[in-house]
Write an enzyme that holds these catalytic residues in place. Structure first.
Site, mmCIF file in Angstrom:
data_model
loop_
_atom_site.group_PDB
_atom_site.id
_atom_site.type_symbol
_atom_site.label_atom_id
_atom_site.label_comp_id
_atom_site.label_asym_id
_atom_site.label_seq_id
_atom_site.Cartn_x
_atom_site.Cartn_y
_atom_site.Cartn_z
ATOM 1 N N SER A 199 98.322 -7.044 32.611
ATOM 2 C CA SER A 199 97.095 -7.803 33.205
ATOM 3 C C SER A 199 96.222 -8.155 32.368
ATOM 4 O O SER A 199 95.617 -8.807 33.018
ATOM 5 C CB SER A 199 96.860 -5.840 33.948
ATOM 6 O OG SER A 199 97.094 -6.478 35.185
ATOM 7 N N LYS A 218 95.007 -11.708 33.591
ATOM 8 C CA LYS A 218 94.380 -11.872 34.314
ATOM 9 C C LYS A 218 93.264 -12.572 33.730
ATOM 10 O O LYS A 218 92.135 -13.219 33.905
ATOM 11 C CB LYS A 218 93.622 -10.873 35.131
ATOM 12 C CG LYS A 218 95.399 -9.998 36.053
ATOM 13 C CD LYS A 218 94.541 -8.991 37.165
ATOM 14 C CE LYS A 218 95.616 -8.652 37.400
ATOM 15 N NZ LYS A 218 96.739 -7.462 37.174
ATOM 16 N N SER A 260 91.594 -4.105 38.433
ATOM 17 C CA SER A 260 93.359 -5.217 38.285
ATOM 18 C C SER A 260 93.836 -5.491 38.958
ATOM 19 O O SER A 260 95.563 -5.505 39.053
ATOM 20 C CB SER A 260 93.642 -4.096 36.690
ATOM 21 O OG SER A 260 95.012 -5.369 36.454
#
Length: 415
Positions: free
Chosen positions: A95, A98, A155
């Site tokens: 993640s 991102k 997240s």
């Protein structure tokens, strides 16, 4: 006999549920209360992060024991690398992908393409992401502000895709934008396949490239409105958000930035922190567990803050002067310094920081306003580490016959 079999079935089911809650990562939909939105279960996130207070901080040049496949420590303002280990190895980023997605959103807000109050509508595709999510329902509406909360603090994959669709029309288009921006930043190790960080073949980047992305993102002060928040909520308090980055709560000066965990990537983290004007980003990739990534980033940040400082240098005012100019419409030009340049300095060399200003004895016209006419050299430990420009405060044109004739007439008739 019946009750004994029933007891065994219940026991096996309970153990299976426990294993899901303990080992779940961002690639899985965790069967927990939808009012709690986290990368992990909420209990894990709320437990204190314990650091070893007796551990000695390494000095400059010493090797750090970072329990990860790759790491880097970078100063944000200059991009100077302070420490690195295998920083260009291409690895799945989970993640922390991102970070690039959020950079594009921040830039879109700056350009006016999006506003925090913009209402977006969830597509069925965005709602199908799985992993960390806020359980968006198709056609559910949410503001950009709330989606940023979900993506940064929790997240959330569905929120990230929803933001990407708003910018590019589809996640595929958004991923193309992410790869294009990576190219603009010179990120040679990076290829994005999706915007969320869910494991996918060929979805790779490096600690170095993540640090560069993070450096760009943290320059947008707006991101800190989300990345520094420990707990928040959505849907009028019905959905709780707990920050996946424990350093926000347990590390002094932490400003963000993003965690990531999948079975393919392991535990990853890009951590930013600022103390006394020194801003750092520490990236850890491929750690075995959550605690290793947080402690690895903490070691990197401690190393940077203990050994380095950030200073801003300009030309000493007492060294600036008026410089005679020949062949011009004026007799002199004023030297000024409008530039302030920052330098990363080892603390042990602070007392050796010196400057030397170089200006010409005279100049010839023409001189343009703002033209560089001198320089201040900056030295640390006897070595030049950079320069600061000195420029002309005003422009001076070359003298012409017309100017000379008019000046002569003026002297004759007005003296």
């Amino acid at each position: 006999m019946f009750f004994r079999k029933l007891f065994c079935v219940v026991l096996v089911c309970a153990l299976m549920c426990l294993s899901v809650s303990v080992f779940a990562d961002e690639t899985e939909v965790v069967p927990v209360d939808k009012s709690v939105v986290t990368e992990y279960n909420s209990v894990d996130l709320k437990e204190p992060l314990v650091f070893d207070a007796t551990e000695t901080i390494a000095g400059v040049g010493e090797r750090l024991e970072i329990p990860a496949k790759s790491c880097i420590l970078m100063e944000v303002s200059t991009g100077e690398i302070i420490y690195e280990s295998q920083s260009h190895i291409k690895l799945p980023p989970a993640s922390i992908t991102k970070i690039m997605a959020l950079l594009l959103v921040m830039e879109a807000i700056d350009s006016g393409q999006l506003s925090l109050e913009t209402q977006l509508t969830a597509s069925p595709y965005a709602c199908s992401m799985g992993g960390s999510q806020i359980w968006l329902e198709p056609n559910e509406q949410m503001t950009v502000n709330d989606l940023l909360k979900a993506a940064v603090i929790g997240s959330a994959n569905d929120a990230t895709v929803m933001l990407g669709e708003a910018l590019a029309g589809s996640e595929e288009g958004f991923v193309n934008m992410m790869n294009e921006r990576a190219g603009q930043l010179g990120l040679a190790d990076t290829t994005f396949i999706n915007s969320t960080g869910l494991d996918a073949e060929g979805h790779l980047t490096s600690a170095h490239d993540i640090a560069v992305m993070s450096r760009e993102l943290i320059k947008h002060d707006l991101i800190k409105n989300y990345s520094t928040v420990w707990m928040d909520s959505l849907r009028n308090g019905e959905s709780e958000l707990v920050n996946t980055n424990k350093l926000v709560r347990f590390y002094q000066g932490c400003t963000g930035l993003k965690t990531g965990t999948t079975s393919g990537a392991g535990a990853c983290l890009s951590a930013t922190a600022e103390r006394d004007g020194l801003e750092l980003v520490a990236v850890v990739m491929g750690a075995a567990n959550s605690n290793d990534r947080f402690n690895g980033a903490r070691k990197l940040l401690d190393y940077g803050f203990a050994n380095y400082t950030f200073v801003t240098v300009t030309a000493p005012e007492e060294n600036l002067r008026k410089i005679p100019i020949s062949g011009g419409t004026r007799d002199f030009v004023t030297s000024i310094c409008t530039e302030q340049k920052g330098f990363l300095i080892e603390k042990k060399h602070m007392k050796t920081l010196t400057t030397e200003t170089e200006l010409p004895k005279a100049l010839k016209a023409p001189i343009a306003k703002g033209q560089q006419i001198g320089v201040t050299r900056v030295f640390s430990d006897g070595k030049e580490i950079g320069t600061v420009k000195i420029v002309a405060q005003e422009g001076v044109s070359r003298i012409t016959f017309k100017f000379s004739f008019k000046n002569l007439l003026k002297n004759i008739f007005y003296v």
